[in-house]
Scaffold this motif. Sequence first.
Motif, PDB file in Angstrom:
ATOM      1  N   UNK A  40       0.879  -1.368  -0.010  1.00  0.00           N
ATOM      2  CA  UNK A  40       0.107   0.091  -0.041  1.00  0.00           C
ATOM      3  C   UNK A  40       0.847   1.428  -0.048  1.00  0.00           C
ATOM      4  N   UNK A  41       2.069   1.198   0.903  1.00  0.00           N
ATOM      5  CA  UNK A  41       2.853   2.285   0.659  1.00  0.00           C
ATOM      6  C   UNK A  41       3.203   3.107  -0.762  1.00  0.00           C
ATOM      7  N   UNK A  42       3.618   1.832  -1.692  1.00  0.00           N
ATOM      8  CA  UNK A  42       4.324   2.169  -2.825  1.00  0.00           C
ATOM      9  C   UNK A  42       2.769   2.541  -3.770  1.00  0.00           C
ATOM     10  N   UNK A  43       1.763   2.106  -3.582  1.00  0.00           N
ATOM     11  CA  UNK A  43       0.550   2.451  -4.172  1.00  0.00           C
ATOM     12  C   UNK A  43       0.367   3.670  -4.035  1.00  0.00           C
ATOM     13  N   UNK A  44       0.335   4.209  -2.673  1.00  0.00           N
ATOM     14  CA  UNK A  44      -0.088   5.774  -2.357  1.00  0.00           C
ATOM     15  C   UNK A  44       1.011   6.392  -2.946  1.00  0.00           C
ATOM     16  N   UNK A  45       2.287   6.182  -3.028  1.00  0.00           N
ATOM     17  CA  UNK A  45       3.334   7.195  -3.596  1.00  0.00           C
ATOM     18  C   UNK A  45       2.832   7.462  -5.199  1.00  0.00           C
ATOM     19  N   UNK A  46       2.395   6.214  -5.857  1.00  0.00           N
ATOM     20  CA  UNK A  46       2.207   6.324  -7.284  1.00  0.00           C
ATOM     21  C   UNK A  46       0.917   7.266  -7.258  1.00  0.00           C
ATOM     22  N   UNK A  47       0.144   7.230  -6.378  1.00  0.00           N
ATOM     23  CA  UNK A  47      -1.321   7.912  -6.451  1.00  0.00           C
ATOM     24  C   UNK A  47      -0.766   9.427  -6.369  1.00  0.00           C
ATOM     25  N   UNK A  48       0.074   9.558  -5.251  1.00  0.00           N
ATOM     26  CA  UNK A  48       0.440  11.134  -4.844  1.00  0.00           C
ATOM     27  C   UNK A  48       1.057  11.851  -6.238  1.00  0.00           C
ATOM     28  N   UNK A  49       1.964  11.041  -6.889  1.00  0.00           N
ATOM     29  CA  UNK A  49       2.907  11.379  -8.036  1.00  0.00           C
ATOM     30  C   UNK A  49       1.855  11.680  -9.060  1.00  0.00           C
ATOM     31  N   UNK A  50       0.719  10.916  -9.228  1.00  0.00           N
ATOM     32  CA  UNK A  50      -0.383  11.142 -10.374  1.00  0.00           C
ATOM     33  C   UNK A  50      -1.233  12.292 -10.356  1.00  0.00           C
ATOM     34  N   UNK A  51      -1.300  12.890  -8.928  1.00  0.00           N
ATOM     35  CA  UNK A  51      -2.362  13.753  -8.429  1.00  0.00           C
ATOM     36  C   UNK A  51      -1.738  15.239  -8.975  1.00  0.00           C
ATOM     37  N   UNK A  52      -2.670  15.904  -9.541  1.00  0.00           N
ATOM     38  CA  UNK A  52      -2.295  17.434  -9.801  1.00  0.00           C
ATOM     39  C   UNK A  52      -2.468  18.072  -8.485  1.00  0.00           C
ATOM     40  N   UNK A  53      -1.575  19.292  -8.719  1.00  0.00           N
ATOM     41  CA  UNK A  53      -1.498  20.245  -7.414  1.00  0.00           C
ATOM     42  C   UNK A  53      -2.777  20.480  -6.810  1.00  0.00           C
ATOM     43  N   UNK A 257       3.944  17.321  -2.104  1.00  0.00           N
ATOM     44  CA  UNK A 257       3.800  16.046  -1.850  1.00  0.00           C
ATOM     45  C   UNK A 257       3.895  15.252  -3.174  1.00  0.00           C
ATOM     46  N   UNK A 258       3.109  15.827  -4.105  1.00  0.00           N
ATOM     47  CA  UNK A 258       3.165  14.945  -5.492  1.00  0.00           C
ATOM     48  C   UNK A 258       4.583  15.081  -6.125  1.00  0.00           C
ATOM     49  N   UNK A 259       5.411  16.291  -5.885  1.00  0.00           N
ATOM     50  CA  UNK A 259       6.651  16.382  -6.507  1.00  0.00           C
ATOM     51  C   UNK A 259       7.626  15.321  -5.723  1.00  0.00           C
ATOM     52  N   UNK A 260       7.371  15.443  -4.424  1.00  0.00           N
ATOM     53  CA  UNK A 260       8.257  14.506  -3.588  1.00  0.00           C
ATOM     54  C   UNK A 260       8.091  12.907  -3.744  1.00  0.00           C
ATOM     55  N   UNK A 261       6.796  12.565  -4.140  1.00  0.00           N
ATOM     56  CA  UNK A 261       6.496  11.190  -4.402  1.00  0.00           C
ATOM     57  C   UNK A 261       7.098  10.769  -5.883  1.00  0.00           C
ATOM     58  N   UNK A 262       7.125  11.884  -6.814  1.00  0.00           N
ATOM     59  CA  UNK A 262       7.661  11.444  -8.059  1.00  0.00           C
ATOM     60  C   UNK A 262       8.959  11.319  -8.144  1.00  0.00           C
TER      61      UNK A 262
END
Length: 293
Positions: A40-53, A257-262
């Motif tokens: 789940x943490x990996x999936x959550x990171x992917x979700x965060x990286x794909x979210x717009x600001x 957080x989206x940039x950090x996840x990416x």
Amino acid sequence: MTEVRKGRTAKRAASRAVKRRALAIAADGALILYFLFALFPVVWMVILSLKPANELFSTYFSFTPTLDSYRTVLGAGEDEGVPFVRFFVNSLVVSLGAVGLSLVIGLPAAYAAARWRFRGSENLMFTLLSFRFAPELTVIIPLFVLYQQLGLFDTYVGMIWVLQLVTLPLIVWIMRSYFADLSPELEQAALLDGYTRKQAFFRVALPLVKPGIAAVSLLAFIFAWNNFVFPLILTSSEAQTVTVGALSFLGGDRPKYNLTAAAALVSVIPPLLLALTIQRYLVRGLSFGAVKS
């Protein structure tokens, strides 16, 4: 009576079979739940990286996916004040340099430790291993002072040098077991054929432990790539690595957080590609030797 007993025995066997099947299903379900929990943490990171600001804090799973975070991290990092691409290149240079230097020093040292025993040799090996066990914070202050005085602060050379505390003990200890597993008769036969000790090492011993070298190189690269304390304290900007640089997106009035996840997901690519590249050596290498004294 015999048929009654047979019927009871069959019922008991069927009951035991049902219980075993139920236990197997429960065990499989527990494993699947644990797998989902761990993933789940990996999936959550992917979700965060794909979210717009603009949807970063307002939604969870319902959003419009975008690759803007990856474009910013890889192509327009300078606009955000965070040159992540440079940090990525720094990590490659520093990690590959540290592993390469450790292999040049560690392979002969591991071979010598496996072939020659002398009084105090085990204490010497344990002292070398203690450098790996010791917390990095115990040596970071004197290292910071030395680096400032020697001009090694925020340099590639300084980072490659300090990462020897991470990679060199690992390589020496693991490769020592690989060389110890080799029969000394192979090298003795080479010496009888006219080889020198150096030639026997390079032409006989090293080719036989190639799987081990591949496995230990990958492990050392991962440890060097993931190191956080040394680049945090001993670098500023020129030699800063991705482990510290990825956190730069969290600064400012509104953490990105989206940039950090990416950035974190991009930083996983080199170790993953390296593992896939040497996979055929890695599986054999991890099972070829065993760490032993």
